[in-house]
Design an enzyme around this catalytic site. Sequence first.
Site, mmCIF file in Angstrom:
data_model
loop_
_atom_site.group_PDB
_atom_site.id
_atom_site.type_symbol
_atom_site.label_atom_id
_atom_site.label_comp_id
_atom_site.label_asym_id
_atom_site.label_seq_id
_atom_site.Cartn_x
_atom_site.Cartn_y
_atom_site.Cartn_z
ATOM 1 N N ASN A 93 -15.966 10.025 10.752
ATOM 2 C CA ASN A 93 -16.597 9.061 9.844
ATOM 3 C C ASN A 93 -17.375 8.040 10.664
ATOM 4 O O ASN A 93 -16.827 7.476 11.626
ATOM 5 C CB ASN A 93 -15.510 8.357 9.010
ATOM 6 C CG ASN A 93 -16.066 7.766 7.742
ATOM 7 O OD1 ASN A 93 -17.187 8.072 7.338
ATOM 8 N ND2 ASN A 93 -15.288 6.909 7.115
ATOM 9 N N GLY B 196 0.794 -1.227 0.000
ATOM 10 C CA GLY B 196 0.000 0.000 0.000
ATOM 11 C C GLY B 196 0.828 1.280 0.000
ATOM 12 O O GLY B 196 1.852 1.384 -0.685
ATOM 13 N N ASP C 257 7.732 -3.718 8.944
ATOM 14 C CA ASP C 257 6.345 -4.207 8.928
ATOM 15 C C ASP C 257 6.258 -5.410 9.858
ATOM 16 O O ASP C 257 7.277 -5.884 10.389
ATOM 17 C CB ASP C 257 5.892 -4.577 7.509
ATOM 18 C CG ASP C 257 4.390 -4.335 7.312
ATOM 19 O OD1 ASP C 257 3.590 -4.967 8.041
ATOM 20 O OD2 ASP C 257 4.012 -3.517 6.451
ATOM 21 N N TYR D 72 -10.639 4.904 14.912
ATOM 22 C CA TYR D 72 -9.673 5.300 13.876
ATOM 23 C C TYR D 72 -9.573 6.830 13.787
ATOM 24 O O TYR D 72 -8.472 7.399 13.784
ATOM 25 C CB TYR D 72 -10.147 4.712 12.545
ATOM 26 C CG TYR D 72 -9.265 4.962 11.358
ATOM 27 C CD1 TYR D 72 -8.081 4.247 11.167
ATOM 28 C CD2 TYR D 72 -9.618 5.903 10.386
ATOM 29 C CE1 TYR D 72 -7.288 4.464 10.052
ATOM 30 C CE2 TYR D 72 -8.833 6.129 9.278
ATOM 31 C CZ TYR D 72 -7.662 5.399 9.106
ATOM 32 O OH TYR D 72 -6.873 5.622 7.997
ATOM 33 N N THR E 167 -6.084 1.319 -2.524
ATOM 34 C CA THR E 167 -5.141 0.376 -1.905
ATOM 35 C C THR E 167 -5.895 -0.875 -1.459
ATOM 36 O O THR E 167 -7.116 -0.937 -1.545
ATOM 37 C CB THR E 167 -4.479 0.973 -0.645
ATOM 38 O OG1 THR E 167 -5.501 1.225 0.311
ATOM 39 C CG2 THR E 167 -3.700 2.232 -0.924
HETATM 40 P P1 NAD Z 1 -2.598 -1.081 4.287
HETATM 41 O O1 NAD Z 1 -3.487 -1.829 5.206
HETATM 42 O O2 NAD Z 1 -2.647 -1.425 2.836
HETATM 43 O O3 NAD Z 1 -1.078 -1.222 4.777
HETATM 44 C C1 NAD Z 1 -0.720 -0.962 6.118
HETATM 45 C C2 NAD Z 1 0.581 -1.670 6.423
HETATM 46 O O4 NAD Z 1 0.873 -1.441 7.792
HETATM 47 C C3 NAD Z 1 0.486 -3.189 6.214
HETATM 48 O O5 NAD Z 1 1.584 -3.650 5.485
HETATM 49 C C4 NAD Z 1 0.456 -3.720 7.622
HETATM 50 O O6 NAD Z 1 1.017 -5.018 7.751
HETATM 51 C C5 NAD Z 1 1.296 -2.667 8.357
HETATM 52 N N1 NAD Z 1 1.036 -2.715 9.785
HETATM 53 C C6 NAD Z 1 -0.160 -2.801 10.411
HETATM 54 N N2 NAD Z 1 0.015 -2.907 11.730
HETATM 55 C C7 NAD Z 1 1.350 -2.890 11.963
HETATM 56 C C8 NAD Z 1 2.140 -2.979 13.113
HETATM 57 N N3 NAD Z 1 1.596 -3.141 14.318
HETATM 58 N N4 NAD Z 1 3.485 -2.941 12.985
HETATM 59 C C9 NAD Z 1 4.055 -2.796 11.772
HETATM 60 N N5 NAD Z 1 3.343 -2.700 10.635
HETATM 61 C C10 NAD Z 1 2.011 -2.760 10.721
HETATM 62 O O7 NAD Z 1 -2.897 0.458 4.523
HETATM 63 P P2 NAD Z 1 -2.678 1.699 3.537
HETATM 64 O O8 NAD Z 1 -3.928 1.944 2.793
HETATM 65 O O9 NAD Z 1 -1.411 1.561 2.778
HETATM 66 O O10 NAD Z 1 -2.562 2.884 4.616
HETATM 67 C C11 NAD Z 1 -1.318 3.342 5.131
HETATM 68 C C12 NAD Z 1 -1.574 4.460 6.121
HETATM 69 O O11 NAD Z 1 -2.347 5.498 5.499
HETATM 70 C C13 NAD Z 1 -2.360 4.032 7.336
HETATM 71 O O12 NAD Z 1 -1.888 4.712 8.468
HETATM 72 C C14 NAD Z 1 -3.774 4.456 7.013
HETATM 73 O O13 NAD Z 1 -4.539 4.674 8.162
HETATM 74 C C15 NAD Z 1 -3.519 5.734 6.242
HETATM 75 N N6 NAD Z 1 -4.626 6.081 5.326
HETATM 76 C C16 NAD Z 1 -4.922 5.321 4.225
HETATM 77 C C17 NAD Z 1 -5.965 5.698 3.384
HETATM 78 C C18 NAD Z 1 -6.331 4.933 2.134
HETATM 79 O O14 NAD Z 1 -7.237 5.361 1.407
HETATM 80 N N7 NAD Z 1 -5.689 3.846 1.806
HETATM 81 C C19 NAD Z 1 -6.712 6.845 3.672
HETATM 82 C C20 NAD Z 1 -6.385 7.576 4.806
HETATM 83 C C21 NAD Z 1 -5.330 7.204 5.610
#
Ligand code: NAD
Length: 464
Positions: free
Chosen positions: A364, A234, A254, A370, A405
Amino acid sequence: MASNSDPLIGLAAGRLTGPLVRALGLPRPRVLRREAGPYGSDELRGRQLVLTAMPGGHAGEAARSLLQALGARLLMETDLAADASARVDIAVLDATGCRELASLAQLRSFFAPLLRRLAPCAKLLLLAPCPLEAARVSPEAAAAAQGIDGFVRSLAKELGRSHAATVNALQVPVAAASALLGPLRFFCSARSAYVSGRILRLDAGQALYASPELPSVPGRLRERLAVVTGAARGLGAATAARLAEEGARVLCIDVPSAEPHLRELARRIQGDALALDISSAAAPAALCDWLRQHPGLAVDVLVHNAGITRDRSLFKMSEAEWKQVMAVNLQAILAIDAALDQADLLAPGAREICLSSISGIAGNAGQTNYATSKSALIGYVAARSAVLASRGATVNAVAPGFIETDMTRQVPWLIREAGRRLNALSQGGQPRDVAEAVAFLALPESGAVRGQTLRVCGQALMGA
Ligand code: NAD
């Protein structure tokens, strides 16, 4: 994979399917222009620029010379008059001299005639007065400065759909006019394809830390260490790859179950992998140990990206669901920062970026846990910024909107469609859009941006 996950973009662009999309009255998202690879010294080569300054402005000259040095071609009024087919890629108005209500008319008189000349995905930027400085001049000056906000946000909504253009503003205190390079290059280039309707404040005190020189060779983060959590997939994977493109050595972190993906990414970008659950009590010490085992390394760029959701209405939310989200999204970040501070492992001039979310701004339903965690990060970076200032370091947040993602692919179809379409660009962002915003904040020349939250959301209506 993610880039093709919105079928409507391809259908709307297709020669045969485009008219059908229009006839059905469906949104017609445009393919956004994006840039690949590291920043080049001629980032804006061939882009046609129109730039005007209101009388009494203090940022126009610096902006003009920087944009031309980056390769933009300055069009004069005579050029536009002589060539009716000339298209404008970048329009910049130095409105830092906007101190009277009458000056606001110039927002219309500068931009309105240009609208018919805009190239697709054009970049419009206002250099705005610093609100604090304006308030010291007079209440009228403060009103004029604030008026720019409404103009930017409205024009961004008008031009997002029609031109896939972005409209943003930088508030430039007098002492920060020499610190424009990083922000100007980001907002005037395709790096900010999914950032619109934003007003970013530059910090006057930070001109010291912002290099006004243009980088002569690609790779602004050479010989620097970047740490990215949640890097296995992601946004984290895209960010790690983007920082590596700028020359950084990237330590990808990770959870242990993601180790195969993590190692593969680290191999591909010639970085390092560290399997670590950041919410475990041992995680901060484990990161410090890794750094100590690599003498001479301190963290130059720290991206707190790992995050989780455990969505449920508050009525049904268990204590465990609340706690898990807080532990990963919030407590782990503060614990890692505290350990790095204590061990003095954050390099002078470091750049720290926390991934927040527009849920943390707008709230939300189903995401009280969150949104609380992501909102808390916004407060955290605003306060921590002052702590880091004495070291020439900055901390900011990036708040993505709907990004294509794995996380958002799991969202039910109807909610996913709403997330994708309810923004000025009628589409979701790509992981690289977030990676570009992080890279922008991670570069040495972005030191004037501190303690702020940059939304990467295509001007989502949520919390707008
Ligand atoms: P994702 O779920 O695709 O990836 C998150 C990654 O974080 C994963 O690889 C997971 O294994 C890792 N992770 C989770 N818990 C963990 C831990 N305890 N220790 C180490 N690694 C850990 O998420 P994403 O969509 O790539 O989002 C990344 C960030 O962006 C997050 O903080 C999310 O809240 C934020 N975000 C995403 C979106 C979106 O639209 N995708 C929107 C707003 C915010």
